[in-house]
Design an enzyme around this catalytic site. Structure first.
Site, PDB file in Angstrom:
ATOM      1  N   PHE A  82      43.451  47.276  44.626  1.00 42.88           N
ATOM      2  CA  PHE A  82      43.289  46.004  43.907  1.00 42.88           C
ATOM      3  C   PHE A  82      44.553  45.632  43.139  1.00 42.88           C
ATOM      4  O   PHE A  82      44.489  44.944  42.127  1.00 42.88           O
ATOM      5  CB  PHE A  82      42.078  46.037  42.971  1.00 42.88           C
ATOM      6  CG  PHE A  82      40.777  46.339  43.662  1.00 42.88           C
ATOM      7  CD1 PHE A  82      40.341  45.560  44.718  1.00 42.88           C
ATOM      8  CD2 PHE A  82      39.984  47.403  43.244  1.00 42.88           C
ATOM      9  CE1 PHE A  82      39.141  45.842  45.366  1.00 42.88           C
ATOM     10  CE2 PHE A  82      38.781  47.688  43.883  1.00 42.88           C
ATOM     11  CZ  PHE A  82      38.357  46.905  44.945  1.00 42.88           C
ATOM     12  N   ILE A 137      44.675  50.031  52.709  1.00 41.29           N
ATOM     13  CA  ILE A 137      44.058  50.558  51.486  1.00 41.29           C
ATOM     14  C   ILE A 137      42.531  50.447  51.529  1.00 41.29           C
ATOM     15  O   ILE A 137      41.858  50.591  50.510  1.00 41.29           O
ATOM     16  CB  ILE A 137      44.623  49.867  50.223  1.00 41.29           C
ATOM     17  CG1 ILE A 137      44.340  48.367  50.209  1.00 41.29           C
ATOM     18  CG2 ILE A 137      46.117  50.134  50.109  1.00 41.29           C
ATOM     19  CD1 ILE A 137      44.702  47.692  48.881  1.00 41.29           C
ATOM     20  N   PRO A 189      36.263  38.894  62.035  1.00 41.95           N
ATOM     21  CA  PRO A 189      35.242  38.317  61.155  1.00 41.95           C
ATOM     22  C   PRO A 189      34.554  39.356  60.266  1.00 41.95           C
ATOM     23  O   PRO A 189      34.166  39.043  59.137  1.00 41.95           O
ATOM     24  CB  PRO A 189      34.234  37.693  62.127  1.00 41.95           C
ATOM     25  CG  PRO A 189      34.932  37.593  63.427  1.00 41.95           C
ATOM     26  CD  PRO A 189      36.035  38.617  63.450  1.00 41.95           C
ATOM     27  N   THR A 239      35.794  42.393  58.974  1.00 44.16           N
ATOM     28  CA  THR A 239      36.600  42.845  57.842  1.00 44.16           C
ATOM     29  C   THR A 239      36.941  41.674  56.924  1.00 44.16           C
ATOM     30  O   THR A 239      37.035  41.835  55.711  1.00 44.16           O
ATOM     31  CB  THR A 239      37.881  43.553  58.331  1.00 44.16           C
ATOM     32  OG1 THR A 239      38.574  42.705  59.235  1.00 44.16           O
ATOM     33  CG2 THR A 239      37.559  44.869  59.011  1.00 44.16           C
ATOM     34  N   GLN A 264      36.264  41.278  52.878  1.00 43.66           N
ATOM     35  CA  GLN A 264      37.289  40.937  51.885  1.00 43.66           C
ATOM     36  C   GLN A 264      36.854  39.767  51.019  1.00 43.66           C
ATOM     37  O   GLN A 264      37.023  39.783  49.795  1.00 43.66           O
ATOM     38  CB  GLN A 264      38.613  40.593  52.580  1.00 43.66           C
ATOM     39  CG  GLN A 264      39.376  41.805  53.056  1.00 43.66           C
ATOM     40  CD  GLN A 264      39.773  42.702  51.898  1.00 43.66           C
ATOM     41  OE1 GLN A 264      40.451  42.284  50.978  1.00 43.66           O
ATOM     42  NE2 GLN A 264      39.313  43.931  51.931  1.00 43.66           N
ATOM     43  N   GLY A 308      42.965  38.496  51.233  1.00 40.00           N
ATOM     44  CA  GLY A 308      42.588  39.577  50.318  1.00 40.00           C
ATOM     45  C   GLY A 308      42.234  39.127  48.916  1.00 40.00           C
ATOM     46  O   GLY A 308      41.461  39.792  48.226  1.00 40.00           O
ATOM     47  N   GLU A 309      42.810  38.038  48.460  1.00 40.75           N
ATOM     48  CA  GLU A 309      42.660  37.690  47.057  1.00 40.75           C
ATOM     49  C   GLU A 309      41.884  36.417  46.772  1.00 40.75           C
ATOM     50  O   GLU A 309      41.294  36.252  45.703  1.00 40.75           O
ATOM     51  CB  GLU A 309      44.056  37.628  46.401  1.00 40.75           C
ATOM     52  CG  GLU A 309      44.563  39.020  46.122  1.00 40.75           C
ATOM     53  CD  GLU A 309      46.083  39.127  46.109  1.00 40.75           C
ATOM     54  OE1 GLU A 309      46.634  39.353  45.037  1.00 40.75           O
ATOM     55  OE2 GLU A 309      46.708  38.992  47.174  1.00 40.75           O
TER      56      GLU A 309
HETATM   57 MO1  MOS Z   1      47.507  42.384  45.096  1.00 42.14          MO
HETATM   58  S1  MOS Z   1      47.016  42.260  43.102  1.00 42.14           S
HETATM   59  O1  MOS Z   1      48.918  41.348  45.123  1.00 42.14           O
HETATM   60  O2  MOS Z   1      47.978  44.010  45.287  1.00 42.14           O
END
Ligand code: MOS
Length: 705
Positions: free
Chosen positions: A247, A475, A598, A600, A604, A670-671
């Site tokens: 994270f 990760i 789709p 994974t 996320q 991811g974010e």
């Molecule tokens: Mo993410 S907080 O850019 O590893």
């Protein structure tokens, strides 16, 4: 040979469900995490390291008495600032541990105990007596801290922006929202605590430091450590075959990584294992700064913005600067001719804040999107209509056209699916027994990023099989799986024909698993290597031929602003007697380019939504300003949303592909799921109760006022 004919579109791997290629390794427990490596990997007879941490927030170490510790039968050595190996370079004050007697924050490493077992190391650490010359400290972010203007904000953005005349526009605006918004300190808390295994050895005539580290980027660890240790990059090898989440907190090496390297320096080749405990993670492995955002929005009566201002105050550390880019999304989100953003830092006697999922966007969009909801209420305009009304034609920050800005479609699709049409416009109009019920919406955005310096290698194994390698780290996101899919399509074979090797600095260079940039950056390098391989070796290569290639820069980045967008919808139920908030429904609809896998991707996005829900309602690291440390040091007192808190959470995406951004068509996922989510929950809580809460986590007491 059939594998090498051009495969029909429906057989392509990208865009289709693919089970995690490392699933069996993980669920059977065969996957080895950092400090689990043993003899099979050359880790023979390791010692164990325990950290001795400062008990004062500021001052000097006057005395380290190791006699009792060294008398312990299992303890081998105690290192402190008087006897630890010297570093060549101490500019990075976070990593330059044990180089002098200064204490920069409570919990900083002041000594290391090396012992034959983890238990002996821990007991030995408790026996080290440290004396301090204590000085007054300041460890609390408050509106009245002394602050300064950093030269730039993370990663390399302008600190301030100023366009038009914000003050004049606000003075003549029909409607003004002028409020402070706050977000709490948060700790990343990946499932696998930070851990490093290190040993020094000889390869030919040179020394080599080998490490298994729980990191988001093996090459980044080398770049950070090698110069400090006086080594060439080739003299440090870092591997991270399995990592239990990060994270962001494993995006840059924190001080424990240097602690392991220094400790191993003294053992004449014996490996050392350093496993940070959950409690210690709250002291020194990164966290998200608290933020105070002063937002002023000025608008015409119909909600059309004439001015946007976002002034941020947040903290950094005396030992090293970190500046969260909290106002960054405000610069590009909505149209307004007059706009101003700024960041100011309070330099406190605290550990170094660092990346945590969507640094900048997460706290910044909480402030901006709650302010937008307040503006919608003030103007009597539906929050979705308000956002549509303020859609920019071009990126207000860069002046470039957006490539695929589909925010409005996300809002509309989410509204349809969520049942927004039936929403009563007034707050506090719907009750169900003891619960007020409301709904809220917020926008999400995240920049599409591709990091430079990525390369990949393709090697023909014969019989239509290929080894593909790149030093990227998975990760837990599914990178191994999606890179296998991308490699398969790029080489025009099935995913089963790909042997993917990752997470080793001896493989071609790869950027950090951060900034939602991994798949874009690494995938593009793999496509480049596959194309070069085919050009060099044709469709039926001999076994053993190989090609390494780097990804080229994308000239389209000069031409377009690339961002992903989303819309988050939340239902909140607030107990009228206790103020308890429940979120029975949470939905995110996203425009993120092509979704490579789709399954994974859904994980996320839903994971991001859950983390945003958790930030909205629970997560706060409580810092005791008197002593300077975080007292919530476990997952009982630092509550992360658990099963009982997570009800109906879902994510979907618009069908699209952004092959102007990357050959595989993705923009990163991811974010964005955490962005805007806390605002959607806060806006829903307002709609339920009529009480506006401008800080997260939202507490029951605030909703009872
Ligand atoms: Mo993410 S907080 O850019 O590893």
């Amino acid at each position: 040979m059939t594998e090498q004919a051009t495969r029909p579109v429906e057989a392509r791997a990208i865009g289709s469900h693919h089970d995690r290629v490392d699933g069996p390794e993980k669920v059977t427990g065969r996957a080895a995490y950092a400090v689990e490596h043993g003899e099979a990997d050359g880790v023979i007879d390791p010692l164990h390291v325990w950290l001795v941490q400062s008990t004062v927030a500021k001052g000097r170490v006057t005395r380290v008495d190791s006699a009792a510790s060294l008398a312990h039968p299992g303890v081998v050595a105690v290192l402190d600032h008087t006897n630890a190996p010297r570093l060549d370079d101490t500019d990075n004050g976070e990593l330059a541990i044990l180089q002098d007697d200064r204490v920069g924050f409570r919990g900083q490493i002041v000594a290391l105990v090396l012992a034959e077992t983890p238990e002996a190391a821990r007991e030995g650490a408790a026996l080290v007596a440290v004396g301090y010359d204590q000085e007054p400290h300041e460890a609390e972010l408050r509106v009245d801290n002394a602050t300064y203007r950093p030269d730039q904000v993370n990663p390399a953005m302008e600190t301030d922006t100023d366009e038009g005349d914000v003050d004049a526009a606000l003075a003549s605006a029909d409607v003004v929202v002028d409020q402070d918004y706050r977000t709490a300190y948060e700790h990343n808390n990946p499932l696998e605590p930070h851990a490093t295994l290190a040993w020094w050895g000889q390869e030919g005539d040179r020394e080599v430091l080998s490490m298994f580290d729980s990191t988001q980027g093996v090459h980044g660890v080398v770049q950070a450590l090698a110069p400090m240790l006086g080594l060439q990059p080739e003299q440090v090898r870092v591997r991270a075959p399995y990592v239990g989440g990060g994270f962001g907190s494993k995006g840059e090496a924190h001080s424990h990584v240097m602690a392991a390297a220094l400790a191993a320096r003294t053992t004449h080749g014996r490996p050392v294992k350093l496993a940070v405990t959950r409690q210690q993670m709250f002291a020194l492995t990164g966290y998200r700064t608290a933020t105070i955002s002063h937002v002023r929005l000025g608008a015409a009566a119909d909600g059309t913005l004439v001015a946007i201002e976002h002034a941020v105050q947040e903290q950094t550390s005396v030992v090293r600067e970190f500046a969260e880019q909290t106002a960054a999304p405000t610069r590009m989100m909505y149209a307004a001719p007059n706009r101003r953003t700024s960041h100011r830092l309070a330099r406190l006697d605290v550990a170094v804040p660092s990346w945590m999922r969507a640094p900048g966007e997460m706290p910044g969009m909480f402030a901006h999107e709650v302010a937008m909801d307040e503006l919608a209420v003030a103007c009597g305009v539906d929050p979705i209509v308000l956002r549509e009304r303020n859609e920019p034609d071009i990126d207000p920050e860069s002046g470039k056209p957006f490539h695929q800005r589909r925010l409005v479609e996300c809002l509309h699709r989410g509204a349809d699916r969520f049942g927004w049409e039936d929403r009563p416009p007034e707050p506090r109009t719907t009750a169900d027994g003891d619960w007020w019920v409301g709904t809220g919406v917020a926008s999400a955005t995240y920049p599409a990023m591709r990091s430079p310096g990525n390369a990949a290698r393709v090697l023909a194994l014969g019989k239509g099989r290929y080894a593909v390698s790149i030093g990227a780290v998975d990760i837990g996101t599914g990178a191994r799986t999606v890179l296998t899919q991308i490699a398969a399509d790029a080489l025009d074979v099935s995913p089963a024909a790909i042997d993917l090797a990752i997470a080793d600095t001896r493989l071609p260079a790869a950027s950090v698993a951060g900034g939602s940039s991994g798949t874009s950056s690494w995938g593009t390098a793999i496509v480049a290597a596959a194309q070069r391989f085919r050009a060099d070796h044709g469709p039926s290569p001999d076994a053993g031929v190989e090609t390494t290639a780097s990804a080229a820069d994308n000239p389209a980045e000069e031409e377009f602003a690339f961002h992903s967008f989303g819309a988050v919808f939340a239902e909140a139920r607030v107990n009228r007697w206790t103020g308890e908030v429940r979120v029975p429904r949470l939905l995110g609809v996203y425009s993120v380019g092509r979704v490579i896998n789709p399954m994974t991707a859904h994980s996320q996005l839903v994971g991001g939504l859950v983390m945003g829900l958790s930030a909205a309602l629970f997560e706060t690291s409580y810092r005791d300003a008197r002593f300077g440390h975080v007292v919530t040091q476990d997952l009982a007192t630092y509550h992360v949303a658990s099963h009982a808190d997570v009800l109906d959470v879902d994510a979907e995406w618009l069908e699209e592909s952004d092959q102007v951004f990357t050959p595989a068509g993705g923009r990163g996922i991811g974010e964005i799921g955490i962005v805007g989510t806390a605002a959607a929950v806060a806006n829903a809580a307002f709609h339920a109760t009529g009480t506006r809460v401008r800080s997260i986590p939202i507490t029951a007491g605030e909703l009872l006022d």
